[in-house]
Design an enzyme around this catalytic site. Structure first.
Site, PDB file in Angstrom:
ATOM      1  N   PHE A 168      17.209 -32.367  26.494  1.00 47.89           N
ATOM      2  CA  PHE A 168      18.417 -32.080  27.259  1.00 47.89           C
ATOM      3  C   PHE A 168      18.946 -30.733  26.790  1.00 47.89           C
ATOM      4  CE2 PHE A 168      19.817 -36.796  27.924  1.00 47.89           C
ATOM      5  CZ  PHE A 168      18.783 -36.964  28.839  1.00 47.89           C
ATOM      6  N   GLU A 169      19.247 -29.850  27.719  1.00 51.50           N
ATOM      7  CA  GLU A 169      19.797 -28.530  27.402  1.00 51.50           C
ATOM      8  C   GLU A 169      21.061 -28.319  28.224  1.00 51.50           C
ATOM      9  OE1 GLU A 169      18.381 -25.992  25.488  1.00 51.50           O
ATOM     10  OE2 GLU A 169      16.307 -26.663  25.166  1.00 51.50           O
TER      11      GLU A 169
END
Length: 886
Positions: A320-321
């Site tokens: 997840f970014e």
């Protein structure tokens, strides 16, 4: 009076949990704000505060168990909170045993309806991607305090582990910066000091290691502790929470199809499980009105990441970014990015992950079971049936590689008898067998095999990751099952150093082939002993039998020491135990064969006093790697000198000066002249990658580059040719169209990404020939050397035939991707060149020999350069070119 920042940016719990009904949290569970004294998102929380909050949740709730996994180099604890139902908490050991049965194909299949799904949420592996650890606090609070029926279902059907601080040292380096430099009201200007961390910033750990690239190599204590915990549970779903550029929105997987995926992994991982999870993540962000994207970047190619290693263990790993505020608030391409918003988005996707894993629980459990069963099927089809490795001359590195395999839960056997394979002798008791037919086949393949076929030419990180090549140990691949396998290895044998023959009144000898011999040399010198090294091999007569000693072997004469003989023996004995190496005591200097111990070819090794240039412009990772080798492996107190201080540094106190890759443009002419004079006066300059280019261009050394690494494309025709040459050997269905056929929408990717793809070298492995008679090659017992490259420095072999220590083969590629154009440049180029300059010398590395702390085959060359550099006196004369000629 100025209002406190918390009062101006206060963010309530309802902001982070907008769907939670009023009164749906247990008031006995303190919120993070109640415990810390400030709202999450108004301040950067230190690691000790994060640890303390999770301890508090453990104290007040039977649904939480807190555990310390290990410690960092800076003595910060690595912790994990396990959150599940009270019933599960009381039976964790039983549940772990059931997990082991799930992943063992030899055991009966479990009752999937009764088995909880394991969800691991890991935060902050990059310390300055700070919203993740704040999100960990809120996520832990929600799972503990929520009284919603859905949350109860989650805890009944799942075990959730939260690692809030994958990188505690980097976290505090970053949080201190942000808290010390924040303003109120917040300054959103991207150029404000708050948003521009100073070198080396908080991304990495103490030794500047990117822990997100250490899951396979396990070089750092944080990684080893985390790996041990991972194999207790074998998570079905594991999320790694990150941040990206401020102008980006939010990224979650799936990644770019095929081109970023590993062919070893079943397609269901990418096309079914990952897609199932993605719909929950999309729904969570849709409800917040948050923008996001998928399928365009990042990769699942290798098991080096926290988001990919689970894919190789039957789970689903995901990255997840979130677009980062890198401070309390910062302007970006989508407006002002605020710290609380980035935290909220991570909280939402983390909880959505739990929801998705629980609702699809049996799907993930069955997949994991099938994953390990299919590993046996895949192994049976694979030509190689076993790998044999080990070196009788290097028990230290053999043992270290064995320990790595065991940490990955790979089945290893003793070698049943001494055998000769591929013209190499593997001795019983000093070599091991790794069968491919085992549940961990896919990790075995990743550790031992080469990969040269890819679906693309643009990569996020390295394309060659074989640890077997990195260690450089003797290795043989066997295609039949007749090899004699001994007993399974349960644990590595602890090495115990000793002194064969006991106390001597004449000399002690140590072969340089053992990986820990350099550590022993440094320890002997620091204890006050004078140590010599042999420039030619010899056979010493001992009380037992003659023993061969190769190039670089250490000789510690007794009579010439300043200390009495019994003190010398005590020091040698202590060092043998500390370095876990075996010395041999001899009573005569008369050798059975080769040179005698009093030969002029046995030379005193001066004590190393080295410095490393660091600071803005230098490559952080390479600085950390050189520092790590000197400090942790050799025990040398390496001085780190900021570039801004070189002009006033007394260089005369150092025997060696190390320049890693980076830019040295800030060094003015007077400082460059100072370094040049220091070299000609007798100093040893060691340069890596484009620092070698810098030394050549500054005239410090008279060697040549093949082509300037910074050279741009002369015209679009040259670019088109290079791109055409870069097309990898892939199936026709995945090959890209010619440039003239590309639609306009593809032009951005083609011109920007593809151009870089053809120019870069995507972290690949190459074959070189090394001269083991050169002091830089001392200790290596094979002329073949595996070298890792991820740069475009191309050195021309020296005109002096004695000066090229290592040279690439004519067909050098072993594993990984490289364009045809770059491969031509690498072929027959120099990997290591030594060049005399006055009374000193420059040791030029085209690559980084210390890559990510695990490329032990070449970090030996670096340690030799540090320790033996002053002994390098290259032959000169009318028949030896000086390097000044074309």
């Amino acid at each position: 009076m100025v209002a406190p920042v918390a009062a101006q940016t206060a963010t309530s719990i309802s902001f982070y949990f907008p769907k939670a009904a009023p009164g749906s949290f247990d008031p006995a569970i303190p919120t993070p704000e109640q415990f810390l004294g400030y709202p999450i998102g108004s301040h950067y929380t230190r690691s000790d505060q994060i640890v303390a909050y999770l301890r508090e949740l453990d104290r007040v709730s039977d649904k939480v168990s807190f555990r310390v996994l290990g410690k960092t180099f800076e003595e910060r604890p690595q912790v994990v909170a396990t959150i599940t139902s009270v019933e599960h908490q009381q039976n964790l050991a039983k549940l772990q045993a059931e997990r082991k049965a799930l992943v063992d194909p030899s055991q009966p299949a479990p009752d999937y309806g009764k088995l909880p799904v394991i969800v691991s949420l890991n935060y902050g592996v990059h310390g300055n991607e700070s919203s993740s650890s704040e999100a960990a606090l809120l996520t832990a609070y929600y799972l503990t305090a929520s009284t919603a029926p859905e949350t109860k279902q989650w805890l009944d059907q799942a075990i959730i582990t939260i690692d809030p601080l994958e990188n505690p040292d980097g976290r505090d380096r970053a949080s201190h910066w942000f808290d010390q430099n924040k303003s109120w009201p917040p300054v959103t200007d991207p150029l404000d000091r708050e948003h521009t961390e100073a070198w080396p910033n908080g991304r990495t750990n103490h030794f500047y290691t990117d822990l997100n690239r250490d899951w396979l190599a396990l070089t750092q204590p944080e990684s080893r502790a985390r790996m041990a915990f991972f194999h207790e549970w074998y998570p079905n779903v594991m999320i790694d929470f990150h941040e990206m550029g401020t102008s980006s929105t939010y990224y979650f997987e799936p990644t770019k199809p095929l081109s970023t995926e590993n062919d070893l992994i079943p397609r269901a991982t990418y096309e079914v499980l990952n897609v199932h999870l993605a719909k929950y993540h999309a729904q969570a962000l849709d409800q917040l009105g948050a923008l996001y994207w998928t399928k365009e970047q990042f990769d699942n190619l290798s098991p080096i990441y926290g988001s990919t290693y689970p894919d190789f263990q039957g789970g689903v790993g995901a990255t997840f970014e979130v677009g980062s505020s890198r401070g309390i608030a910062q302007e970006g391409g989508n407006g002002v990015v605020k710290f609380p918003v980035t935290i909220r988005n991570h909280v939402a996707t983390g909880l959505a992950t739990v929801r998705g894993a629980v609702e699809e629980r049996e799907l993930y459990l069955r997949h994991q079971r099938e994953f390990f069963s299919s590993a046996l099927t895949a192994a049976n089809k694979f030509p190689t049936k076993a790998y044999v490795f080990g070196s009788a001359q290097d028990p230290t590195l053999t043992n270290r590689f064995l320990e790595l395999l065991l940490q990955h839960k790979i089945r290893v056997h003793e070698l049943g008898k001494t055998v000769t394979l591929d013209k190499q002798t593997f001795e019983q008791g000093k070599a091991y067998v790794v069968p491919t037919a085992q549940p961990q086949y896919r990790i075995v393949h990743s550790l031992f095999e080469e990969v040269t076929a890819f679906h693309d030419s643009v990569f996020y990180d390295v394309t060659g990751w074989s640890q077997a090549h990195a260690y450089g140990l003797p290795l043989s691949k066997q295609k039949n099952t007749s090899l004699v396998q001994g007993a399974p290895v349960v644990a590595s044998k602890p090495l115990t150093g000793t002194v064969n023959g006991g106390a001597s009144s004449y000399a002690y000898l140590l072969p340089w082939s053992d990986y820990n011999a350099p550590k022993a040399l440094v320890a002997l010198q620091q204890a006050g002993l004078s140590v010599k090294t042999a420039f030619k091999p010899f056979r010493a007569g001992t009380s037992a039998k003659p023993v061969d000693f190769g190039y670089g072997s250490l000789v510690i004469p007794v009579a010439t020491q300043k200390l009495p003989a019994d003190s010398v023996f005590q020091i040698v004995s202590r060092v043998s135990r500390k370095a876990q190496v075996t010395f041999t005591g001899v009573s005569t200097g008369f050798s059975v064969g080769g040179i005698d111990l009093g030969s002029n070819n046995v030379r005193t090794v001066p004590e190393t006093k080295a410095a490393l240039l660091v600071g803005t412009g230098t490559n952080v990772a390479e600085v950390g790697e050189a520092w790590f080798v000197a400090s942790q492996h050799l025990g040398i107190p390496l001085s780190r000198i900021e570039l801004s201080n070189v002009s006033r540094a007394p260089l005369g106190r150092y025997s060696a000066l190390v320049l890693v890759g980076g830019s040295y443009a800030t060094l003015d002419k007077a400082t460059v002249d100072k370094i040049r004079r220091w070299v000609t006066d007798g100093g040893t300059l060691i340069t890596l990658k484009n620092a070698s280019e810098w030394a050549i261009k500054q005239g410090i050394v008279k060697e040549k580059l093949l082509i300037p690494a910074s050279a741009g494309w002369a015209d679009t025709t040259a670019l088109a040719v290079a791109i055409a040459e870069a097309t990898p050997p892939t199936p026709k269905a995945t090959q890209r169209p010619k440039k003239s056929e590309l639609p306009f929408a593809k032009r951005v990717d083609f011109v920007e990404q593809e151009q870089e793809g053809t120019r870069a070298i995507a972290g690949s492995i190459y074959r070189a020939s090394v001269d083991p008679t050169n002091p830089i090659g001392f200790g290596l017992t094979n002329r073949q050397l595996f070298v890792f490259r991820n740069g475009t420095t191309f050195l021309r072999p020296s005109r002096n035939p004695y000066a090229t220590v290592a040279q690439y083969a004519a067909a050098p590629l072993v594993s990984g991707y490289v364009s045809r154009n770059n491969l031509r440049q690498i072929s027959n180029s120099a990997a290591v060149v030594v060049s005399k300059s006055g009374a000193g010398r420059v040791i030029l590395f085209a690559d980084d020999p210390n890559f990510r702390h695990y490329w032990h085959g070449t970090d030996r060359l670096f340690t030799n350069a540090l320790l033996f550099g002053p002994l390098l006196n290259l032959p000169t004369g009318p028949d030896v070119p000086t390097g000044e000629e074309e």
